[in-house]
Design a protein around this motif. Structure first.
Motif, PDB file in Angstrom:
ATOM      1  N   ILE A 132      82.274   7.280 108.009  1.00 40.37           N
ATOM      2  CA  ILE A 132      82.836   7.367 109.186  1.00 40.37           C
ATOM      3  C   ILE A 132      83.743   6.162 109.730  1.00 40.37           C
ATOM      4  O   ILE A 132      82.943   5.055 109.939  1.00 40.37           O
ATOM      5  CB  ILE A 132      81.934   7.757 110.364  1.00 40.37           C
TER       6      ILE A 132
ATOM      7  N   THR B  91      86.089   6.690 115.072  1.00 45.05           N
ATOM      8  CA  THR B  91      85.347   7.934 115.585  1.00 45.05           C
ATOM      9  C   THR B  91      83.982   7.803 116.166  1.00 45.05           C
ATOM     10  O   THR B  91      83.563   8.383 116.954  1.00 45.05           O
ATOM     11  CB  THR B  91      85.335   8.561 113.997  1.00 45.05           C
TER      12      THR B  91
ATOM     13  N   GLN C 185      84.531   7.184 119.798  1.00 40.11           N
ATOM     14  CA  GLN C 185      84.885   8.311 120.523  1.00 40.11           C
ATOM     15  C   GLN C 185      83.870   9.391 120.636  1.00 40.11           C
ATOM     16  O   GLN C 185      83.339   9.969 121.717  1.00 40.11           O
ATOM     17  CB  GLN C 185      86.119   9.096 119.706  1.00 40.11           C
TER      18      GLN C 185
ATOM     19  N   LEU D 222      86.125  16.342 115.326  1.00 41.45           N
ATOM     20  CA  LEU D 222      85.841  14.937 115.280  1.00 41.45           C
ATOM     21  C   LEU D 222      84.679  14.404 114.297  1.00 41.45           C
ATOM     22  O   LEU D 222      84.930  13.499 113.573  1.00 41.45           O
ATOM     23  CB  LEU D 222      85.316  14.372 116.456  1.00 41.45           C
ATOM     24  N   ILE D 223      83.818  15.223 114.153  1.00 40.94           N
ATOM     25  CA  ILE D 223      82.517  14.732 113.343  1.00 40.94           C
ATOM     26  C   ILE D 223      81.545  16.037 112.963  1.00 40.94           C
ATOM     27  O   ILE D 223      81.861  17.074 113.782  1.00 40.94           O
ATOM     28  CB  ILE D 223      81.675  13.706 114.039  1.00 40.94           C
TER      29      ILE D 223
END
Length: 269
Positions: free
Chosen positions: A83, A87, A90, A170-171
């Motif tokens: 990651i 990220t 955020q 995003l994740i």
């Protein structure tokens, strides 16, 4: 059945850190029959002693919910997905806006980095062998494979429902904590199923020949991908809803019961 893929915590390993003799013997019998064994866990590589010491497994383990593929015998990372710090930043902003009391930790290939307040009273520091630290961008140099967020009130289902809609693409967000509001976040497009599929393909094994076991939401994709995905009867309702196959409860050596039954069927075939 050519490959058995099993989660660890709550599936074969109890809160007391032990794996039952019956379960150990079932995995040994499967290995003796020529069946590949791989463990697929949310744990990082450094927390694999139970399967090495109790089962004697020295092969591949898929760790950190699919972000790390690790060879236990050689203690070597075979593959990893990371990651970016952007990220992380955020996601932290999004979660903090929705849950101001959230605290964070980062799992990297070099260790677990936790900020002050993450451990609290419900996560004993001594069990993790970590020291709280300031989370800074240089941690990304070690390859961040999982981001953790905790609330010291409520439960993981509530926490996930609160923050997941704000994440978008995003994740990846999931959890495996039955009694703690702890979320596990990983690289987009990576989960237990994705990495298991790559591993099985490398051995020339199709999904139809994979038997998988799991008990929590972080197992859902794996249970759905495997030809025979068994949710533990003692598992999370979402895991049970993800597959038509149910293994007996963990307390009843459910994984061992299924392996024994399937091995018996193979011998009769």
């Amino acid at each position: 059945m050519r490959l058995i893929a099993s989660d660890i915590d709550g599936t074969i390993l109890g809160h007391d850190g032990t794996i039952s003799t019956r379960t150990v013997e079932a995995f040994a019998a499967a290995a003796e029959a020529g069946i590949e064994i791989v463990f697929v866990t949310g744990r990082p590589p450094r927390w694999l002693d139970p399967i090495r010491e109790q089962i004697g497994h020295t092969g591949t383990v898929i760790c950190s919910n699919g972000a790390v593929t690790y060879h236990l015998g050689t203690e070597r990372v075979l593959n990893s997905h990371v990651i970016s710090w952007d990220t992380v930043a955020q996601v932290r902003d999004i979660v903090t806006a929705l849950a101001p009391d959230a605290r964070f930790a980062l799992e990297s290939l070099t260790g677990l980095h936790v900020e002050d307040g993450f451990l609290g009273n419900r996560i004993p520091a001594g069990s993790l062998n970590v020291v709280p630290a300031v989370l800074t961008a240089d941690i990304a140099d070690g390859g961040i494979v999982k981001m953790l967020a905790v609330l010291h009130t409520g439960n993981a289902d509530e926490f996930l429902e609160l923050v997941a809609p704000g994440m978008g693409a995003l994740i990846e967000v999931t959890h495996s904590a039955p009694e703690l509001a702890l979320l596990e976040m990983g690289p987009v497009g990576v989960n237990k199923a994705v990495t298991l599929a790559h591993y099985a393909a490398s051995l020339g094994i199709d999904a139809a020949d994979v038997v998988a076991f799991g008990d929590m939401p972080n197992d859902i994709e794996m249970l759905g991908w495997a030809g025979a995905g068994y949710a533990m009867a003692s598992g999370h309702p979402q895991a049970l809803a993800a597959t038509a196959l149910v293994a007996p409860r963990f307390e009843d050596d459910g994984v061992a019961q299924v392996i024994e039954s399937r091995l018996a069927a193979l011998r009769l075939a």
